[in-house]
Write an enzyme that holds these catalytic residues in place. Structure first.
Site, PDB file in Angstrom:
ATOM      1  N   ARG A   1       0.847  -1.189   0.000  1.00  0.00           N
ATOM      2  CA  ARG A   1       0.000   0.000   0.000  1.00  0.00           C
ATOM      3  C   ARG A   1       0.888   1.246   0.000  1.00  0.00           C
ATOM      4  NH1 ARG A   1      -3.397  -2.445   4.804  1.00  0.00           N
ATOM      5  NH2 ARG A   1      -1.345  -3.394   4.959  1.00  0.00           N
TER       6      ARG A   1
ATOM      7  N   SER B   1      -7.725  -4.236   7.324  1.00  0.00           N
ATOM      8  CA  SER B   1      -8.710  -4.949   8.154  1.00  0.00           C
ATOM      9  C   SER B   1      -8.971  -4.172   9.436  1.00  0.00           C
ATOM     10  CB  SER B   1      -8.196  -6.353   8.490  1.00  0.00           C
ATOM     11  OG  SER B   1      -8.010  -7.109   7.321  1.00  0.00           O
TER      12      SER B   1
HETATM   13  P1  ADP Z   1      -0.686  -9.366   7.618  1.00  0.00           P
HETATM   14  O1  ADP Z   1      -1.046  -9.373   9.064  1.00  0.00           O
HETATM   15  O2  ADP Z   1       0.191 -10.505   7.183  1.00  0.00           O
HETATM   16  O3  ADP Z   1      -0.199  -8.029   7.074  1.00  0.00           O
HETATM   17  P2  ADP Z   1      -3.156  -8.773   6.279  1.00  0.00           P
HETATM   18  O4  ADP Z   1      -4.364  -9.624   6.230  1.00  0.00           O
HETATM   19  O5  ADP Z   1      -3.269  -7.453   6.959  1.00  0.00           O
HETATM   20  O6  ADP Z   1      -2.053  -9.684   6.911  1.00  0.00           O
HETATM   21  O7  ADP Z   1      -2.596  -8.519   4.814  1.00  0.00           O
HETATM   22  C1  ADP Z   1      -2.230  -9.570   3.963  1.00  0.00           C
HETATM   23  C2  ADP Z   1      -1.552  -9.006   2.733  1.00  0.00           C
HETATM   24  O8  ADP Z   1      -2.468  -8.198   2.017  1.00  0.00           O
HETATM   25  C3  ADP Z   1      -0.354  -8.109   3.011  1.00  0.00           C
HETATM   26  O9  ADP Z   1       0.593  -8.298   1.978  1.00  0.00           O
HETATM   27  C4  ADP Z   1      -0.926  -6.712   2.923  1.00  0.00           C
HETATM   28  O10 ADP Z   1       0.048  -5.759   2.542  1.00  0.00           O
HETATM   29  C5  ADP Z   1      -1.940  -6.915   1.805  1.00  0.00           C
HETATM   30  N1  ADP Z   1      -3.010  -5.929   1.876  1.00  0.00           N
HETATM   31  C6  ADP Z   1      -3.797  -5.622   2.927  1.00  0.00           C
HETATM   32  N2  ADP Z   1      -4.663  -4.644   2.627  1.00  0.00           N
HETATM   33  C7  ADP Z   1      -4.399  -4.290   1.331  1.00  0.00           C
HETATM   34  C8  ADP Z   1      -4.919  -3.298   0.432  1.00  0.00           C
HETATM   35  N3  ADP Z   1      -5.867  -2.458   0.810  1.00  0.00           N
HETATM   36  N4  ADP Z   1      -4.396  -3.237  -0.813  1.00  0.00           N
HETATM   37  C9  ADP Z   1      -3.388  -4.073  -1.174  1.00  0.00           C
HETATM   38  N5  ADP Z   1      -2.846  -5.017  -0.383  1.00  0.00           N
HETATM   39  C10 ADP Z   1      -3.332  -5.125   0.854  1.00  0.00           C
END
Ligand code: ADP
Length: 159
Positions: free
Chosen positions: A91, A129
């Site tokens: 992001r 999230s």
């Molecule tokens: P983690 O706790 O491993 O970061 P997440 O569920 O928050 O797990 O995110 C999983 C993946 O998705 C990570 O690579 C994160 O950067 C990506 N991600 C989360 N939100 C977005 C978004 N809005 N756009 C693009 N990638 C995202």
């Protein structure tokens, strides 16, 4: 056969995740969404709930996507699944330092697995999230941030 893992907490899955899932699945033969079950932070949803929401939002549309829980080292899970690619979404700059460290660490652990980054869709740059949970907790509108099934599920959680 090119197999990739897209790992994360997905607590819950957002439209930002879905965007990455659709784009990544088009690049490989099989995309396995790895749902972390040993998250350090206290998750809102159980791993079963997170998997069910991911399946409900992807299985109907993408035939080459699987969802599976994992714990322990990501590179071990990837190797077990014969995956040679780890997909992560990027992001803002704030993601960069952590993601670079993780990618380099994982490469040190297993040279056969490459991490690739997909740039977020501009509409979802500030979507996470945590943001979704915070808005939902206070009864705000998350309609444009998550798939309808997730919106409905979170309503039941916070009612
Ligand atoms: P983690 O706790 O491993 O970061 P997440 O569920 O928050 O797990 O995110 C999983 C993946 O998705 C990570 O690579 C994160 O950067 C990506 N991600 C989360 N939100 C977005 C978004 N809005 N756009 C693009 N990638 C995202």
């Amino acid at each position: 056969m090119k197999i990739a893992i897209y790992p994360g907490s997905f607590d819950p899955v957002t439209n930002g995740h879905i965007d990455i899932i659709f784009r990544a699945s088009a690049m490989v033969d099989k995309l396995i969404i790895g749902v972390l079950s040993n998250v350090k932070k206290q998750p809102l949803l159980t791993v079963e709930e997170r998997i069910a929401l991911l399946e409900a939002t992807t299985h109907k549309y993408l035939k080459n996507v699987e969802v599976e829980a994992f714990s322990g080292l990501l590179v071990d899970f990837a190797a077990k699944k014969n995956a040679s690619i780890i997909v992560r979404g990027l992001r803002a700059m704030s993601d960069f330092e952590y993601e670079l460290q993780m990618a380099q660490t994982n490469r040190n652990l297993n040279k056969n697995i490459e991490t690739i980054f997909l740039a977020t869709n501009v509409h979802y740059s500030f979507l996470s999230s945590s943001v979704v949970k915070e808005i939902a907790m206070f009864g705000g509108d998350i309609n444009s941030l998550v798939p309808p099934v997730v919106e409905e599920y979170l309503k039941t959680k916070f009612m």
